[in-house]
Design a protein around this motif. Structure first.
Motif, PDB file in Angstrom:
ATOM      1  N   TYR A 106       0.835  -1.198   0.000  1.00 28.76           N
ATOM      2  CA  TYR A 106       0.000   0.000   0.000  1.00 28.76           C
ATOM      3  C   TYR A 106       0.870   1.248   0.000  1.00 28.76           C
ATOM      4  O   TYR A 106       1.853   1.299   0.758  1.00 28.76           O
ATOM      5  CB  TYR A 106      -0.896  -0.011   1.249  1.00 28.76           C
ATOM      6  CG  TYR A 106      -1.952   1.072   1.252  1.00 28.76           C
ATOM      7  CD1 TYR A 106      -3.166   0.870   0.625  1.00 28.76           C
ATOM      8  CD2 TYR A 106      -1.719   2.295   1.875  1.00 28.76           C
ATOM      9  CE1 TYR A 106      -4.138   1.858   0.636  1.00 28.76           C
ATOM     10  CE2 TYR A 106      -2.692   3.287   1.884  1.00 28.76           C
ATOM     11  CZ  TYR A 106      -3.898   3.057   1.259  1.00 28.76           C
ATOM     12  OH  TYR A 106      -4.859   4.030   1.251  1.00 28.76           O
ATOM     13  N   ALA A 137      -7.488  -0.359  -3.382  1.00 31.64           N
ATOM     14  CA  ALA A 137      -7.817  -1.213  -2.228  1.00 31.64           C
ATOM     15  C   ALA A 137      -9.307  -1.531  -2.207  1.00 31.64           C
ATOM     16  O   ALA A 137      -9.722  -2.649  -1.884  1.00 31.64           O
ATOM     17  CB  ALA A 137      -7.396  -0.525  -0.929  1.00 31.64           C
ATOM     18  N   VAL A 138     -10.136  -0.533  -2.562  1.00 29.57           N
ATOM     19  CA  VAL A 138     -11.579  -0.726  -2.601  1.00 29.57           C
ATOM     20  C   VAL A 138     -11.964  -1.579  -3.810  1.00 29.57           C
ATOM     21  O   VAL A 138     -12.745  -2.534  -3.698  1.00 29.57           O
ATOM     22  CB  VAL A 138     -12.303   0.628  -2.637  1.00 29.57           C
ATOM     23  CG1 VAL A 138     -13.819   0.427  -2.615  1.00 29.57           C
ATOM     24  CG2 VAL A 138     -11.858   1.511  -1.479  1.00 29.57           C
ATOM     25  N   THR A 171     -10.958  -5.215  -3.321  1.00 28.14           N
ATOM     26  CA  THR A 171     -11.843  -5.851  -2.343  1.00 28.14           C
ATOM     27  C   THR A 171     -13.192  -6.189  -2.966  1.00 28.14           C
ATOM     28  O   THR A 171     -13.729  -7.289  -2.772  1.00 28.14           O
ATOM     29  CB  THR A 171     -12.029  -4.940  -1.119  1.00 28.14           C
ATOM     30  OG1 THR A 171     -10.758  -4.710  -0.508  1.00 28.14           O
ATOM     31  CG2 THR A 171     -12.966  -5.570  -0.106  1.00 28.14           C
ATOM     32  N   VAL A 215      -7.020  -7.564   0.520  1.00 30.62           N
ATOM     33  CA  VAL A 215      -6.560  -6.284   1.052  1.00 30.62           C
ATOM     34  C   VAL A 215      -6.720  -6.294   2.572  1.00 30.62           C
ATOM     35  O   VAL A 215      -7.811  -6.577   3.075  1.00 30.62           O
ATOM     36  CB  VAL A 215      -7.370  -5.125   0.443  1.00 30.62           C
ATOM     37  CG1 VAL A 215      -6.961  -3.787   1.066  1.00 30.62           C
ATOM     38  CG2 VAL A 215      -7.179  -5.089  -1.078  1.00 30.62           C
ATOM     39  N   HIS A 229      -5.917  -1.236   5.411  1.00 28.55           N
ATOM     40  CA  HIS A 229      -5.659  -0.538   4.148  1.00 28.55           C
ATOM     41  C   HIS A 229      -6.965  -0.177   3.447  1.00 28.55           C
ATOM     42  O   HIS A 229      -7.073   0.884   2.829  1.00 28.55           O
ATOM     43  CB  HIS A 229      -4.771  -1.388   3.248  1.00 28.55           C
ATOM     44  CG  HIS A 229      -3.371  -1.526   3.751  1.00 28.55           C
ATOM     45  ND1 HIS A 229      -2.450  -2.403   3.224  1.00 28.55           N
ATOM     46  CD2 HIS A 229      -2.715  -0.885   4.754  1.00 28.55           C
ATOM     47  CE1 HIS A 229      -1.301  -2.309   3.884  1.00 28.55           C
ATOM     48  NE2 HIS A 229      -1.448  -1.385   4.814  1.00 28.55           N
ATOM     49  N   LEU A 230      -7.949  -1.067   3.525  1.00 28.52           N
ATOM     50  CA  LEU A 230      -9.268  -0.728   2.985  1.00 28.52           C
ATOM     51  C   LEU A 230      -9.838   0.471   3.730  1.00 28.52           C
ATOM     52  O   LEU A 230     -10.346   1.417   3.112  1.00 28.52           O
ATOM     53  CB  LEU A 230     -10.203  -1.930   3.114  1.00 28.52           C
ATOM     54  CG  LEU A 230     -11.660  -1.689   2.698  1.00 28.52           C
ATOM     55  CD1 LEU A 230     -11.759  -1.298   1.234  1.00 28.52           C
ATOM     56  CD2 LEU A 230     -12.511  -2.931   2.988  1.00 28.52           C
ATOM     57  N   ARG A 231      -9.745   0.455   5.031  1.00 31.87           N
ATOM     58  CA  ARG A 231     -10.244   1.558   5.858  1.00 31.87           C
ATOM     59  C   ARG A 231      -9.537   2.861   5.505  1.00 31.87           C
ATOM     60  O   ARG A 231     -10.174   3.909   5.330  1.00 31.87           O
ATOM     61  CB  ARG A 231     -10.003   1.202   7.325  1.00 31.87           C
ATOM     62  CG  ARG A 231     -10.636   2.104   8.346  1.00 31.87           C
ATOM     63  CD  ARG A 231     -10.309   1.621   9.754  1.00 31.87           C
ATOM     64  NE  ARG A 231     -11.088   2.299  10.759  1.00 31.87           N
ATOM     65  CZ  ARG A 231     -12.279   1.919  11.158  1.00 31.87           C
ATOM     66  NH1 ARG A 231     -12.855   0.860  10.619  1.00 31.87           N
ATOM     67  NH2 ARG A 231     -12.925   2.591  12.099  1.00 31.87           N
ATOM     68  N   THR A 240     -19.489   0.309   5.020  1.00 34.08           N
ATOM     69  CA  THR A 240     -18.326  -0.576   4.926  1.00 34.08           C
ATOM     70  C   THR A 240     -17.450  -0.461   6.163  1.00 34.08           C
ATOM     71  O   THR A 240     -16.963  -1.463   6.694  1.00 34.08           O
ATOM     72  CB  THR A 240     -17.520  -0.261   3.661  1.00 34.08           C
ATOM     73  OG1 THR A 240     -18.353  -0.446   2.512  1.00 34.08           O
ATOM     74  CG2 THR A 240     -16.309  -1.168   3.535  1.00 34.08           C
TER      75      THR A 240
END
Length: 251
Positions: free
Chosen positions: A92, A123-124, A127, A148, A152-154, A185
């Motif tokens: 990332y 990342a989104v 996912t 992911v 990292h998504l957050r 999410t």
């Protein structure tokens, strides 16, 4: 031939054996396309695209993708490619190798070409792609892409809020729905269709902030006109309320 099939054929013709996989994400993979939905596609390649391939893809997509400014045009295509070695093993921010989107059509027609850039939003997209498991070409996405990490998504969801808010007046429906999905999410760990996220958020918002989001959802579903002139002040208040919930629950 469907629009999706035309995109897949274009990718095979341009990339040949370097094309590893083509995957749906977004509305097509999260409950079905709606009247205002783009065709969202993620492509995994072996190595990075060269200039000739970028030119050929842009020229082909200009013909296949619909210009939203033209009444009756086909759906807009939003297509992103990643070199597998840039995202597996995961790191990332990830690198996006190529992106086509109708918001850059005028630049493409003047000869501009997409370049390789770091893009946290992948990342989104990755996912969603893994969650949807909806190949147009190639093996299941989990065979090519690493999951992911939740942090990292957050981070990607939170980092995108500032840029998203700059589009509130020009793309009100989409901004409100995306903010609702960010909130959902972050709270649930699930990426759902925009209409599902809107329903989830409406149930949790104060009553005064529900009508604007309900209108955005109705437009998305094709049940209302995408008209916001009289609703912009309310939309701004609702966006602020959504951001407040997001920040409160992300602390």
């Amino acid at each position: 031939m469907t629009q999706e099939a035309a995109v897949a054929d274009l990718l095979r013709a341009v990339l040949g054996p370097r094309l590893l996989g083509v995957y749906r994400h977004g509305s097509a993979a999260l409950g079905g396309l709606r009247p205002h939905s783009d065709l969202d596609i993620l492509v995994v390649t072996e190595g990075n695209l060269n200039s000739a391939q970028r030119r050929a893809l842009v020229d082909g997509l200009l013909a296949v993708s619909g210009d939203p400014r033209v009444p009756g045009a086909q759906r807009p295509v939003e297509l992103s490619t990643v070199a597998q070695t840039d995202v597996r093993p995961w790191r990332y921010p990830p690198t996006r190798d190529f992106q086509y989107g109708e918001w850059v059509r005028d630049d493409y027609e003047r000869g501009a070409l997409p370049t390789s850039v770091p893009d946290p939003d992948l990342a989104v997209l990755i996912t969603m792609t893994l969650q949807a498991d909806s190949p147009l070409f190639g093996p299941p996405p989990a065979d090519l892409l690493d999951p992911v990490p939740p942090e990292h998504l957050r981070g990607a969801l939170l980092d995108g809020i500032t840029d998203l808010l700059t589009e509130l007046d020009s793309d009100t429906r989409n901004v409100l729905l995306r903010l609702a999905r960010v909130w959902m999410t972050l709270e649930t760990g699930e990426i759902r269709a925009k209409s599902e996220a809107a329903s989830w958020a409406i149930d949790r918002l104060p009553a005064e902030h529900r009508p604007a989001l309900a209108h955005a959802s109705a437009v998305y579903l094709g049940d209302a006109e995408d008209a916001w002139a009289d609703r912009l002040p309310q939309a701004h208040d609702t966006a602020a309320a959504l951001v407040g919930e997001i920040l409160q629950h992300s602390a």
